[in-house]
Design an enzyme around this catalytic site. Structure first.
Site, PDB file in Angstrom:
ATOM      1  N   CYS A 200       0.839  -1.201   0.000  1.00 41.85           N
ATOM      2  CA  CYS A 200       0.000   0.000   0.000  1.00 41.85           C
ATOM      3  C   CYS A 200       0.868   1.243   0.000  1.00 41.85           C
ATOM      4  CB  CYS A 200      -0.925   0.009   1.221  1.00 41.85           C
ATOM      5  SG  CYS A 200      -2.036   1.445   1.262  1.00 41.85           S
TER       6      CYS A 200
ATOM      7  N   HIS B 124      -9.279  -2.888  -2.984  1.00 39.38           N
ATOM      8  CA  HIS B 124      -8.248  -2.286  -2.128  1.00 39.38           C
ATOM      9  C   HIS B 124      -8.558  -0.804  -1.888  1.00 39.38           C
ATOM     10  CE1 HIS B 124      -3.927  -1.753  -0.775  1.00 39.38           C
ATOM     11  NE2 HIS B 124      -4.272  -0.521  -1.054  1.00 39.38           N
ATOM     12  N   GLU B 125      -8.934  -0.103  -2.961  1.00 40.47           N
ATOM     13  CA  GLU B 125      -9.223   1.341  -2.829  1.00 40.47           C
ATOM     14  C   GLU B 125     -10.545   1.589  -2.100  1.00 40.47           C
ATOM     15  OE1 GLU B 125      -5.709   1.441  -4.729  1.00 40.47           O
ATOM     16  OE2 GLU B 125      -6.680   2.870  -3.389  1.00 40.47           O
TER      17      GLU B 125
ATOM     18  N   HIS C  36     -10.142   1.578   1.538  1.00 40.55           N
ATOM     19  CA  HIS C  36      -9.575   2.822   2.093  1.00 40.55           C
ATOM     20  C   HIS C  36     -10.686   3.803   2.459  1.00 40.55           C
ATOM     21  CE1 HIS C  36      -5.232   2.516   1.928  1.00 40.55           C
ATOM     22  NE2 HIS C  36      -5.224   2.175   0.649  1.00 40.55           N
TER      23      HIS C  36
HETATM   24  C1  LIG Z   1       1.686  -0.235  -3.063  1.00 36.65           C
HETATM   25  C2  LIG Z   1       2.210  -0.392  -4.483  1.00 36.65           C
HETATM   26  C3  LIG Z   1       3.246  -1.489  -4.530  1.00 36.65           C
HETATM   27  C4  LIG Z   1       2.815   0.916  -4.950  1.00 36.65           C
HETATM   28  C5  LIG Z   1       1.056  -0.837  -5.395  1.00 36.65           C
HETATM   29  N1  LIG Z   1       1.559  -0.886  -6.743  1.00 36.65           N
HETATM   30  C6  LIG Z   1       1.296  -1.907  -7.562  1.00 36.65           C
HETATM   31  O1  LIG Z   1       0.613  -2.867  -7.248  1.00 36.65           O
HETATM   32  N2  LIG Z   1       1.879  -1.725  -8.773  1.00 36.65           N
HETATM   33  C7  LIG Z   1       1.767  -2.551  -9.865  1.00 36.65           C
HETATM   34  C8  LIG Z   1       0.892  -3.630  -9.904  1.00 36.65           C
HETATM   35  C9  LIG Z   1       0.857  -4.396 -11.058  1.00 36.65           C
HETATM   36  F1  LIG Z   1       0.024  -5.424 -11.120  1.00 36.65           F
HETATM   37  C10 LIG Z   1       1.661  -4.095 -12.132  1.00 36.65           C
HETATM   38  C11 LIG Z   1       2.518  -3.013 -12.051  1.00 36.65           C
HETATM   39  F2  LIG Z   1       3.264  -2.731 -13.070  1.00 36.65           F
HETATM   40  C12 LIG Z   1       2.579  -2.228 -10.935  1.00 36.65           C
HETATM   41  C13 LIG Z   1      -0.114   0.139  -5.393  1.00 36.65           C
HETATM   42  O2  LIG Z   1      -0.045   1.140  -6.098  1.00 36.65           O
HETATM   43  N3  LIG Z   1      -1.211  -0.128  -4.628  1.00 36.65           N
HETATM   44  C14 LIG Z   1      -2.247   0.895  -4.619  1.00 36.65           C
HETATM   45  C15 LIG Z   1      -2.507   1.464  -3.239  1.00 36.65           C
HETATM   46  O3  LIG Z   1      -1.729   1.361  -2.315  1.00 36.65           O
HETATM   47  N4  LIG Z   1      -3.677   2.056  -3.142  1.00 36.65           N
HETATM   48  O4  LIG Z   1      -4.106   2.538  -1.974  1.00 36.65           O
HETATM   49  C16 LIG Z   1      -1.439  -1.356  -3.876  1.00 36.65           C
HETATM   50  C17 LIG Z   1      -1.991  -2.479  -4.782  1.00 36.65           C
HETATM   51  C18 LIG Z   1      -2.155  -3.764  -3.964  1.00 36.65           C
HETATM   52  C19 LIG Z   1      -3.299  -4.493  -4.569  1.00 36.65           C
HETATM   53  C20 LIG Z   1      -4.090  -3.519  -5.350  1.00 36.65           C
HETATM   54  C21 LIG Z   1      -3.382  -2.206  -5.343  1.00 36.65           C
HETATM   55 ZN   LIG Z   2      -3.542   1.329  -0.394  1.00 32.28          ZN
END
Ligand SMILES: CC(C)(C)[C@H](NC(=O)Nc1cc(F)cc(F)c1)C(=O)N(CC(=O)NO)CC1CCCC1
Ligand SMILES: [Zn+2]
Length: 183
Positions: free
Chosen positions: A110, A153-154, A157
């Site tokens: 996250c 996930h969002e 939040h």
């Molecule tokens: C926390 C982080 C590692 C930055 C995560 N990124 C991510 O999953 N990047 C990703 C995924 C892929 F499938 C392919 C790719 F190229 C890059 C993310 O943005 N989140 C969003 C967040 O924290 N929202 O509050 C967490 C993810 C975990 C599961 C869904 C979202």
């Molecule tokens: Zn998150």
């Protein structure tokens, strides 16, 4: 532009709040939602992400930038960097979902949680979400795969739930019977 300093971290009370519905989609709200989407686009651009030290984000919920508003942005591209899912949702709500569950075999992270917390986060395999778009039009989205996981996930939040709340303390790495890993 939004950078990581604008992303509140675990421990900040707003991450445990149930945030308020957006009653009026005014210019300010539209500007904030567009900034959230732009943050995700920037975070996936190697040069910009490097320059501003951004974690590659695929989804962002308003409370993560300290906004008490039920809105979120998702920006997922395919391997050719073509935007596959490009969403800005206001007052989103799951209106139906599958019984079957799925999960990311490598677990979740996250943007608001700096530690790596390992463990399986079980999510519904498919969901149907109703929301308003940035112009106030009603949209209904049927999601499966990665989009379903990111949206759940969002959406969590917006209700003060963090991914690790779902991890089984005793058997963190054990998938539930019938749950399907997302390849
Ligand atoms: C926390 C982080 C590692 C930055 C995560 N990124 C991510 O999953 N990047 C990703 C995924 C892929 F499938 C392919 C790719 F190229 C890059 C993310 O943005 N989140 C969003 C967040 O924290 N929202 O509050 C967490 C993810 C975990 C599961 C869904 C979202
Ligand atoms: Zn998150």
């Amino acid at each position: 532009m939004l950078t990581m300093k604008d992303v509140v971290r675990d421990g900040h009370p707003i991450l445990r709040a149930k945030v308020d519905e957006v009653t009026t989609i005014d210019e300010q709200t539209q500007k904030e939602l567009r900034e959230m989407r732009q943050f995700l686009i920037n975070s996936q651009d190697e040069e910009i992400a490097e320059k501003y030290d951004l974690r590659a984000g695929v989804g962002l919920a308003a409370p993560q930038i300290n906004l008490n508003k039920r809105m979120l942005a998702v920006y997922l591209t395919d391997e050719d960097d073509e935007p596959v899912y490009d969403l800005m949702l206001i007052n989103p709500k799951i209106i139906s979902h599958s019984v079957q569950e799925s999960f990311l075999p490598s677990g979740e992270g996250c943007l608001s949680v700096d530690d790596d917390i390992e463990g399986i986060v079980h999510r519904k395999k498919r969901i149907k979400v109703r929301a308003l778009d940035i112009d106030g039009n009603e949209v209904v989205i049927k999601a499966s795969g990665m989009l379903s996981i990111v949206l759940q996930h969002e959406l969590d939040h917006l209700d003060g739930i963090l991914f690790y709340d779902h991890i089984n303390k005793d058997t963190p790495l054990l998938p539930k019977e019938g749950a399907v890993p997302l390849e």
